[in-house]
Design a protein around this motif. Structure first.
Motif, PDB file in Angstrom:
ATOM      1  N   ARG A   1      14.634  -3.080  12.309  1.00 23.58           N
ATOM      2  CA  ARG A   1      12.993  -3.137  12.737  1.00 23.58           C
ATOM      3  C   ARG A   1      12.748  -2.487  13.918  1.00 23.58           C
ATOM      4  O   ARG A   1      11.986  -1.652  14.257  1.00 23.58           O
ATOM      5  CB  ARG A   1      12.330  -4.251  12.191  1.00 23.58           C
ATOM      6  CG  ARG A   1      12.506  -4.753  10.841  1.00 23.58           C
ATOM      7  CD  ARG A   1      11.563  -6.206  10.554  1.00 23.58           C
ATOM      8  NE  ARG A   1      11.580  -6.443   9.333  1.00 23.58           N
ATOM      9  CZ  ARG A   1      11.791  -7.706   8.832  1.00 23.58           C
ATOM     10  NH1 ARG A   1      11.461  -8.641   9.899  1.00 23.58           N
ATOM     11  NH2 ARG A   1      11.615  -8.021   7.704  1.00 23.58           N
ATOM     12  N   VAL A   2      13.368  -3.122  14.995  1.00 30.26           N
ATOM     13  CA  VAL A   2      12.809  -2.688  16.605  1.00 30.26           C
ATOM     14  C   VAL A   2      13.361  -1.191  16.645  1.00 30.26           C
ATOM     15  O   VAL A   2      12.662  -0.341  17.024  1.00 30.26           O
ATOM     16  CB  VAL A   2      13.630  -3.512  17.366  1.00 30.26           C
ATOM     17  CG1 VAL A   2      13.348  -3.223  18.801  1.00 30.26           C
ATOM     18  CG2 VAL A   2      12.789  -5.031  17.501  1.00 30.26           C
ATOM     19  N   MET A   3      14.696  -1.005  16.274  1.00 29.68           N
ATOM     20  CA  MET A   3      15.094   0.383  16.321  1.00 29.68           C
ATOM     21  C   MET A   3      14.504   1.504  15.429  1.00 29.68           C
ATOM     22  O   MET A   3      14.030   2.498  16.009  1.00 29.68           O
ATOM     23  CB  MET A   3      16.561   0.240  16.100  1.00 29.68           C
ATOM     24  CG  MET A   3      17.234   1.683  16.550  1.00 29.68           C
ATOM     25  SD  MET A   3      17.404   2.035  18.202  1.00 29.68           S
ATOM     26  CE  MET A   3      18.906   1.195  18.795  1.00 29.68           C
ATOM     27  N   THR A   4      13.956   0.972  14.311  1.00 27.49           N
ATOM     28  CA  THR A   4      13.207   1.836  13.485  1.00 27.49           C
ATOM     29  C   THR A   4      11.868   2.175  14.373  1.00 27.49           C
ATOM     30  O   THR A   4      11.247   3.272  14.150  1.00 27.49           O
ATOM     31  CB  THR A   4      12.992   1.196  12.056  1.00 27.49           C
ATOM     32  OG1 THR A   4      14.239   1.047  11.473  1.00 27.49           O
ATOM     33  CG2 THR A   4      12.235   2.218  11.323  1.00 27.49           C
ATOM     34  N   ALA A   5      11.136   1.125  14.760  1.00 25.32           N
ATOM     35  CA  ALA A   5      10.049   1.224  15.517  1.00 25.32           C
ATOM     36  C   ALA A   5      10.182   2.500  16.491  1.00 25.32           C
ATOM     37  O   ALA A   5       9.191   3.192  16.663  1.00 25.32           O
ATOM     38  CB  ALA A   5       9.371   0.029  15.913  1.00 25.32           C
ATOM     39  N   TYR A   6      11.292   2.290  17.201  1.00 21.43           N
ATOM     40  CA  TYR A   6      11.523   3.115  18.565  1.00 21.43           C
ATOM     41  C   TYR A   6      11.576   4.683  17.755  1.00 21.43           C
ATOM     42  O   TYR A   6      11.115   5.388  18.580  1.00 21.43           O
ATOM     43  CB  TYR A   6      12.895   2.743  19.207  1.00 21.43           C
ATOM     44  CG  TYR A   6      13.335   3.742  20.152  1.00 21.43           C
ATOM     45  CD1 TYR A   6      12.590   3.768  21.495  1.00 21.43           C
ATOM     46  CD2 TYR A   6      14.440   4.611  19.798  1.00 21.43           C
ATOM     47  CE1 TYR A   6      13.205   4.765  22.539  1.00 21.43           C
ATOM     48  CE2 TYR A   6      14.841   5.324  20.846  1.00 21.43           C
ATOM     49  CZ  TYR A   6      14.153   5.525  22.094  1.00 21.43           C
ATOM     50  OH  TYR A   6      14.694   6.431  22.874  1.00 21.43           O
TER      51      TYR A   6
END
Length: 181
Positions: free
Chosen positions: A118-123
């Motif tokens: 989720r964090v990498m997708t948001a980035y």
């Protein structure tokens, strides 16, 4: 790197979902074998096996080359910026970006992979401006299918990616998540 591909930052730290995703450093080399030298990781991922300190050094060097080339970033998954618990990868792809992950066996069952994805997708959506992120995984890998589902990805109606790695045939499904308009 093509002229249309912007480089990744030389240093990167992403925080969210109770995690800090940070650059791998020389200080992490000794911890990497405990994370990656495991039968599950050897079976389901292209990470070399056995994974020892020499493999850790080669992975860190490769990480730095791929980042400099603007193709791929590998970040250590941590809860506080300290000890690595696993890894999350973002690789530029024709579809936008592909994300991959591996969590050390001692750290599974805490939702680390879902949160890191989720964090990498948001980035990828927010900082890189990409429109779609994909995961490529084997249908038989129940843990990765659960990560994809919990992170909001959907199985795409595209052909399987078939190949062979480490002497084992594989067929990867493509799961995708599109940026909200």
């Amino acid at each position: 790197m093509t002229s249309t591909t912007s480089p990744f930052p030389s240093r990167l730290e992403l925080a969210g979902e109770g995690l800090v995703l940070r650059d791998w450093t020389e200080a992490d080399l000794a911890a990497m074998p405990d994370l990656f030298d495991h039968p599950d990781i050897a079976y389901w991922t292209p990470i070399v096996s056995p994974f020892d300190e020499e493999a850790a050094r080669a992975r860190l060097d490769r990480d730095r080359r791929m980042r400099a080339d603007g193709t791929t970033i590998l970040l250590a998954v941590t809860v506080d910026g300290g000890a690595p618990l696993g890894e999350v990868m973002l690789r530029r792809a024709p579809e936008g970006a592909e994300i991959g992950y591996a969590i050390g066996p001692a750290h599974r069952g805490q939702g680390l992979a879902v949160r890191a994805v989720r964090v990498m997708t948001a980035y990828a959506f927010g900082q890189l401006g990409l429109q779609q992120v994909i995961l490529e995984l084997e249908a038989e890998n129940a843990a990765s299918v659960a990560v994809a589902t919990k992170a909001g990805f959907r199985l795409l109606d595209v052909p399987l990616i078939e190949g062979e790695e480490k002497g084992r045939a594989f067929a990867l499904q493509t799961w995708g998540l599109s940026r909200e308009s």
